[in-house]
Design an enzyme around this catalytic site. Sequence first.
Site, PDB file in Angstrom:
ATOM      1  N   LYS A   1      -9.185  36.791  90.132  1.00 44.22           N
ATOM      2  CA  LYS A   1     -10.055  35.675  89.990  1.00 44.22           C
ATOM      3  C   LYS A   1     -10.939  35.912  91.274  1.00 44.22           C
ATOM      4  CE  LYS A   1      -6.638  32.780  87.822  1.00 44.22           C
ATOM      5  NZ  LYS A   1      -5.576  31.939  88.034  1.00 44.22           N
TER       6      LYS A   1
ATOM      7  N   GLN B   1      -2.849  27.233  91.819  1.00 44.91           N
ATOM      8  CA  GLN B   1      -2.067  28.254  90.801  1.00 44.91           C
ATOM      9  C   GLN B   1      -0.528  27.999  90.745  1.00 44.91           C
ATOM     10  OE1 GLN B   1      -3.869  31.369  90.370  1.00 44.91           O
ATOM     11  NE2 GLN B   1      -1.881  31.846  88.811  1.00 44.91           N
TER      12      GLN B   1
ATOM     13  N   ASP C   1      -9.533  23.889  86.014  1.00 47.03           N
ATOM     14  CA  ASP C   1      -8.477  24.481  85.385  1.00 47.03           C
ATOM     15  C   ASP C   1      -8.317  23.407  84.170  1.00 47.03           C
ATOM     16  OD1 ASP C   1      -7.341  26.877  85.608  1.00 47.03           O
ATOM     17  OD2 ASP C   1      -5.922  26.141  87.105  1.00 47.03           O
TER      18      ASP C   1
END
Length: 921
Positions: free
Chosen positions: A42, A86, A111
């Site tokens: 990422k 994460q 997300d």
Amino acid sequence: QVRDRLKQQVVEMTEKFPGFRPGLAILQVGNRDDSNLYINMKLKAAAEIGISANHIKLPNTATEADVLKCIASLNADPAVHGFIVQLPLDSDKPINTEKITNAVAPEKDVDGLSSINAGKLSRGDLGDCFIPCTPKGCMELIRQTGVQVAGKRAVVIGRSKIVGAPMHDLLLWNNATVTTCHSKTSTLAEEVGKADILVVAAGRAEMVKGEWIKPGAIVIDCGINHVPDSTKASGKRVVGDVAYTSAKEKASFITPVPGGVGPMTVAMLMQSTVESAQRFLEKFQPGKWTIQYNQLTLKMPVPSDIEISQSCMPKPIDQVAKEVGLFPDEVELYGQTKAKVQLSALNRLKNQPDGKYVVVTGITPTPLGEGKSTTTVGLVQALGAHLHQNVFACVRQPSQGPTFGIKGGAAGGGYCQVVPMEEFNLHLTGDIHAITAANNLVAAAIDARIFHELTQSDQALYNRLVPSLNGVRKFSDIQIRRLQKLGINKTDPMALTKEEVNSFVRLDIDPGTITWQRVLDTNDRFLRKITIGQSPTEKGFTRTAQFDITVSSEIMAVLALADGLDDMKKRFGRMVVASSKKGQPVTADDLGVTGALAVLMKDAVKPNLMQTLEGTPVFVHAGPFANIAHGNSSVLADKIALKLVGKDGFVVTEAGFGADIGMEKFFNIKCRYSGLRPHVVVLVATVRALKMHGGGPAVTAGVPLPKEYTEENLQLVAKGCSNLNKQIQNARMFGVPVVVAVNAFKTDTKAELALVVQHAKEAGAFDAVECTHWAEGGKGALALARAVQRASQAPSNFRFLYNVELPVVDKIRLIAQQVYGARDIELLPEAQEKVALYTKQGFGNLPICMAKTHLSLSHDPEQKGAPTGFVLPIRDIRASVGAGFLYPLVGTMSTMPGLPTRPCFYDIDLDPVSGGVNGLF
């Protein structure tokens, strides 16, 4: 393709908004290898596209509270537009993952895992939410096939919150007929065989067999599984949830594993971050305010100011800040109705164009004032709440001295006020108290230094100024500056000679030259002259001194003219407090108090945000006297406001007293230091003041007006217009268009008002209009607002009256002759001495700040109209070197106003029920 498109979008963003970059934050808890791998992917993608990515890593000992605290900080960071946590959270402590994902601000949840974004997706609000990246990437892959989703039969295997469930919703709202299957589905092969579009996210290696798949189907495989493989060095290989080899024979399109959905998931994270940044720019773009205005309920007769103020329900000040484009981390709340604004806002907005700059001034006033503050507020309410322009008012903070004296408060009046008026008129956020403390620290340091130099040897002074700490002596930065000023280029305290020690420790202040006085924010006539040092501990070292009112302190003037914290600190260091017995200037830096002053003033330097009755924003910052100082609010407030309103907006500020004083200083001092150029002058005039200038009886505060002021008298008005004409000429002298605002009172007649308008236009005003804003709020200043809009489009050829390099006497003479109408000036002996002294000390090139009466264009308050032919007496000249001007004293000026000339009871108290303020300001 996605990355190339995003890269181009970021380039376009940064070209349109220089210095801006989309920001992505990735919060990791622990140190899992797989998480590290995904995060690196990422970060690499973000760097390639031009996104500023920040990886925040908490240890595996982090608690849930630690994670939530970090999330709160990232939510408030305006540089972060996309923010992901994460998963999984690798912590030794129990952490509720659902609570963590829901703590992320929905507008930054790229997300798409928060319940709010999930709920919006399930309802079909696709344009108002973030979609989880894997389903979003799957949908993009399906679109790339060119196959229409609408009407197709889709099967999703898996029902996780991250992939399966949002994938179902996404396909459904794209008009597919969707079936969700899972581990408990008994007819899985049969359902798969019906699918035109198959998305598999089951987490089981090669669960879906090729023979199950409908010929020509689109197959999206989201699985990542490891199976044994002796041919690989690791002993295993990665496969998906679909038996790829057999499935590709029947599918028209199929994603490989690895290399299919994974890279698209990362690309969609980048896309969501860029989309979030675009939304952020649309929302906070300067010049595009979405603001809620307050509706006034007008009453006749007009109630008292405090009744009107307390009947208003102000918006929460954080809402006002948001409406005008300030970021949460740029605003420090002081309760619900006032806030300080961080100077970082100015740096963020530095590349934005300025709006239109308007200064409100007035003709020579009566002792009652002619309504400049009221007109300032009325004008911004008209421009904002009625004409829907971006507009800011920038006004001075009032002193509590006049508030409890004759003048009263300064929040405006009637239906044109800054609210809450009691907060505005009293302590506000404590800036004036900070100035009082800072000023008196300097005063204490002066007398303490004189005392210690008189009672101690050079070595004793040196030991106290440069003490040995743990056997080591070291000069501080401010002491190094002192040594450099003396021409001593040494940094080792042990290396100074006796002569150098003597020069360093002895300021040798001449008590008779001390110009720095103690201050108090209260009118107290009995402190105008005092004797200090009478305690036995001072060993007989007494001297005559005085108290001034706080707003006359040079520290206030410095605050008003500084363009930042560093500049303010430098100005503090340059403040001259006295001269040595050799005639050298002694500064605050010589006293060693510069850093301490900066510490005391570090919050006061931030402008205060408030609002008007109609909900338009106001900066209230600094309140220097308009006689011995320049009488204008802060440069910093004006600069921030000009950026916030955008190029088509307006900033309206007010200059103290009449145009001959406040406006002249606004142009020659404030604009000279700020670099800002005004577009329009609004000159406030009243029939009452013009009658006074035409020969009417004296106007006295607290005494009923004579009948000449309450009955029509066109002759008095016409004769008094000489003052109006002169003040219009004064404004036009600086090359700026003038709009005259005739502030109407209920005793004025239509004929009198029309006469003033006519005279103003004949005298060269761009326009002149009657205003009724005191009784009607912004509605009553609409004609004024429209005139200001038109005038702001006219050419403005702004110029200063004088070059600062001219000799001091020539600059004073230019102001006296050109602005006041004097024939000449006369410098009394003390003033002549000061001219020679300040020129010798290197201060002769400073601007001039004339300290004279505001009740006349001349030095004599009894001379009304537009007197000419008089000689202006200059009895003394003083220096505000830190602020950056010399101020000649014209006639008799006091820097500590007295209380009312008669005893009085204060008609103000706390309400016994609400605890609020009752009474009058």
